[in-house]
Design a protein around this motif. Structure first.
Motif, short mmCIF file in Angstrom:
data_model
loop_
_atom_site.label_atom_id
_atom_site.label_comp_id
_atom_site.label_asym_id
_atom_site.label_seq_id
_atom_site.Cartn_x
_atom_site.Cartn_y
_atom_site.Cartn_z
N SER A 1 0.59 -0.97 0.04
CA SER A 1 -0.22 0.29 -0.05
C SER A 1 0.96 1.45 0.15
CB SER A 1 -0.86 0.16 1.10
OG SER A 1 -1.84 -0.94 1.27
N VAL A 2 0.77 2.11 -1.52
CA VAL A 2 1.51 3.02 -0.85
C VAL A 2 0.67 4.05 -1.11
CG1 VAL A 2 3.11 5.18 -2.95
CG2 VAL A 2 2.95 1.94 -2.54
N ARG A 3 1.03 5.32 -0.06
CA ARG A 3 0.30 6.63 -0.26
C ARG A 3 1.45 7.77 -1.14
NH1 ARG A 3 0.88 8.79 5.50
NH2 ARG A 3 2.61 7.35 5.68
N VAL A 4 0.60 8.49 -1.91
CA VAL A 4 1.75 8.94 -3.44
C VAL A 4 0.61 10.30 -3.32
CG1 VAL A 4 0.62 7.61 -4.94
CG2 VAL A 4 3.08 8.71 -5.36
N GLU A 5 1.65 11.33 -4.03
CA GLU A 5 0.67 12.65 -4.30
C GLU A 5 0.68 12.41 -6.02
OE1 GLU A 5 3.63 13.55 -1.53
OE2 GLU A 5 2.47 12.51 -1.13
N LEU A 6 -0.38 12.28 -7.06
CA LEU A 6 -0.79 11.94 -8.01
C LEU A 6 -1.11 13.11 -8.16
CD1 LEU A 6 -0.87 8.67 -7.96
CD2 LEU A 6 1.22 9.86 -8.59
N LYS A 7 -0.85 13.86 -9.29
CA LYS A 7 -1.38 14.91 -10.57
C LYS A 7 -3.11 14.59 -10.66
CE LYS A 7 1.41 19.05 -11.60
NZ LYS A 7 1.18 20.25 -12.27
N ALA A 8 -3.51 13.05 -11.27
CA ALA A 8 -4.77 11.96 -11.35
C ALA A 8 -4.67 11.03 -11.31
CB ALA A 8 -4.47 12.28 -12.56
N LYS A 9 -5.26 10.31 -10.55
CA LYS A 9 -5.27 8.80 -10.72
C LYS A 9 -4.78 7.71 -11.45
CE LYS A 9 -9.06 5.79 -9.55
NZ LYS A 9 -11.22 5.61 -9.52
N ALA A 10 -4.19 6.76 -10.88
CA ALA A 10 -2.96 6.16 -11.51
C ALA A 10 -3.78 5.04 -12.54
CB ALA A 10 -2.58 4.80 -10.49
N THR A 11 -3.09 5.14 -13.77
CA THR A 11 -3.79 4.04 -14.71
C THR A 11 -3.40 2.93 -14.68
OG1 THR A 11 -2.46 4.96 -16.84
CG2 THR A 11 -4.54 6.79 -15.97
N THR A 12 -2.18 3.10 -14.85
CA THR A 12 -1.38 1.74 -14.85
C THR A 12 -0.77 1.85 -13.53
OG1 THR A 12 -1.16 1.97 -17.49
CG2 THR A 12 0.02 0.36 -16.35
N VAL A 13 -0.53 0.37 -13.05
CA VAL A 13 1.18 -0.32 -12.33
C VAL A 13 1.55 -1.53 -12.54
CG1 VAL A 13 1.88 -0.74 -9.24
CG2 VAL A 13 0.17 1.06 -10.58
N ASP A 14 2.90 -1.36 -13.19
CA ASP A 14 3.86 -2.78 -13.60
C ASP A 14 5.53 -2.70 -13.00
OD1 ASP A 14 5.30 -1.11 -15.37
OD2 ASP A 14 4.34 -0.29 -16.72
N SER A 15 5.08 -3.72 -12.58
CA SER A 15 6.45 -4.60 -12.35
C SER A 15 7.62 -5.24 -13.35
CB SER A 15 6.21 -5.98 -12.02
OG SER A 15 7.19 -6.39 -11.86
N VAL A 16 8.54 -3.73 -13.67
CA VAL A 16 9.73 -4.74 -14.06
C VAL A 16 10.37 -5.70 -13.98
CG1 VAL A 16 12.16 -3.43 -15.05
CG2 VAL A 16 10.14 -0.99 -14.52
N SER A 17 10.67 -5.96 -12.81
CA SER A 17 10.89 -7.24 -13.10
C SER A 17 10.40 -8.66 -13.65
CB SER A 17 11.41 -7.89 -10.92
OG SER A 17 11.69 -9.06 -10.84
N LEU A 18 8.85 -8.36 -12.89
CA LEU A 18 8.20 -9.90 -13.69
C LEU A 18 7.59 -9.06 -15.35
CD1 LEU A 18 5.56 -9.74 -10.97
CD2 LEU A 18 7.41 -11.42 -11.46
#
Length: 325
Positions: free
Chosen positions: A263-280
């Protein structure tokens, strides 16, 4: 005290996954300290104006921790009583020493250099250096005492709306001498000093919760220690580095990944559209929920909204997680 800084960083950031900033003497002002909930001072020589700013910040609700000899003098090496006047805790002067005891020594050889202590949060070991607190104020609570003379080893004092925790030794002293780049860094072996529960108690009382919460998917939400998660944020999103310090010295093919809920608390300009794993090499299933302002991260600017981004990921040695708006 520079080795002490490194040891504290490893204990707080690498082991406990709390966000850490380094600040210098120029930041010891009312404005410079405002963003922070907790401050750890290791330096023996702190300018008088900086000491006054720190103590005023404590009175407004800040939480300060000091180690043996910290804030004992001003920038000109003249003795200072600012800390003892605020807490009512007097620390006897001690000579500053160059600690070379660790060089070439293994755990069995540290035993002759240790001052053991015990307290409500567990056993402690003060390696080489210890303080002598000669008086304790009426607003102070002794959290641990040295076994050899029953004198205070850790003291917590209410100061205005805040608190000051004074360690009468150098907590985390062994940490700098454990190889962070070894393929099997394991904080549960070697000459550990027992200070982590006391440091976590200090941080919890300050409200300095992890910005990134990592729990074990296989153990009913148990908080995972020894997983570090540095976070970088930009207008395009964020990048979360996940570092698994639990990795053991076995061939990669035999290494079992950790199944984590993040779970990440993060300040963003808009809602996230993608979360991806570089390793996977693939996107992850996630949720992104705006937080109520009361739970926003301090310092959020530029019209950004604080979101709680949640996802699950399997991590062996480490991974980069991209949060894209």
């Amino acid at each position: 005290y520079q080795a002490e800084v490194y040891g504290l960083f490893r204990a707080i950031a690498q082991y406990s996954n709390r966000q850490v900033d380094f600040i210098d003497e120029d930041s010891l002002t009312a404005e410079g300290l405002t963003p922070y909930k907790a401050l750890v001072v290791t330096e023996p020589n702190v300018p008088t104006s900086g000491q006054e700013a720190i103590l005023n910040w404590c009175r407004r609700g800040g939480h300060l921790a000091t180690v043996s000899g910290a804030m004992a003098s001003d920038r000109y090496d003249q003795p200072s009583t600012a800390l003892s006047s605020a807490t009512g805790v007097d620390e006897a002067p001690r000579p500053r020493v160059m600690d070379t005891s660790h060089q070439g020594h293994r755990e069995k050889e540290w035993s002759s250099l240790v001052h053991n202590a015990s307290g409500e949060l567990g056993q402690l070991s003060a390696y080489v250096i210890r303080s002598h607190f000669t008086s304790i104020g009426p607003r102070s609570t002794v959290l641990a005492t040295f076994d050899e003379d029953k004198s205070p080893a850790v003291v917590r004092t209410d100061v205005g709306q805040g608190q000051i925790t004074q360690f009468g030794f150098m907590p985390t002293t062994p940490f700098p001498f454990m190889d962070a780049y070894d393929p099997s860094p394991d904080f549960n072996r070697g000459p550990i000093d027992g200070s982590i529960p006391y440091l976590l108690d200090f941080l919890d009382r300050a409200g300095a919760a992890p910005r990134v919460n990592v729990t074990d998917a296989a153990e009913d939400g148990t908080q995972v220690m020894r997983v570090e998660t540095p976070l970088l944020v930009s207008d395009s999103g964020a990048v979360l580095t996940v570092l698994n310090w639990q990795t053991r010295a076995v061939p990669p093919a035999e290494q079992l990944p950790l199944s984590l809920h993040v779970s990440v608390r993060v300040e963003l300009k808009a809602k996230a559209t993608t979360v991806d794993s570089v390793s996977l090499g693939r996107p992850l299933d996630f949720t992104c929920t705006p937080l109520h302002p009361a739970h926003a991260v301090a310092g959020s600017t530029d019209g950004k909204t604080t979101y709680l981004v949640r996802f699950a990921v399997d991590v062996t040695f480490g991974d980069l997680i991209r949060i894209i708006v």
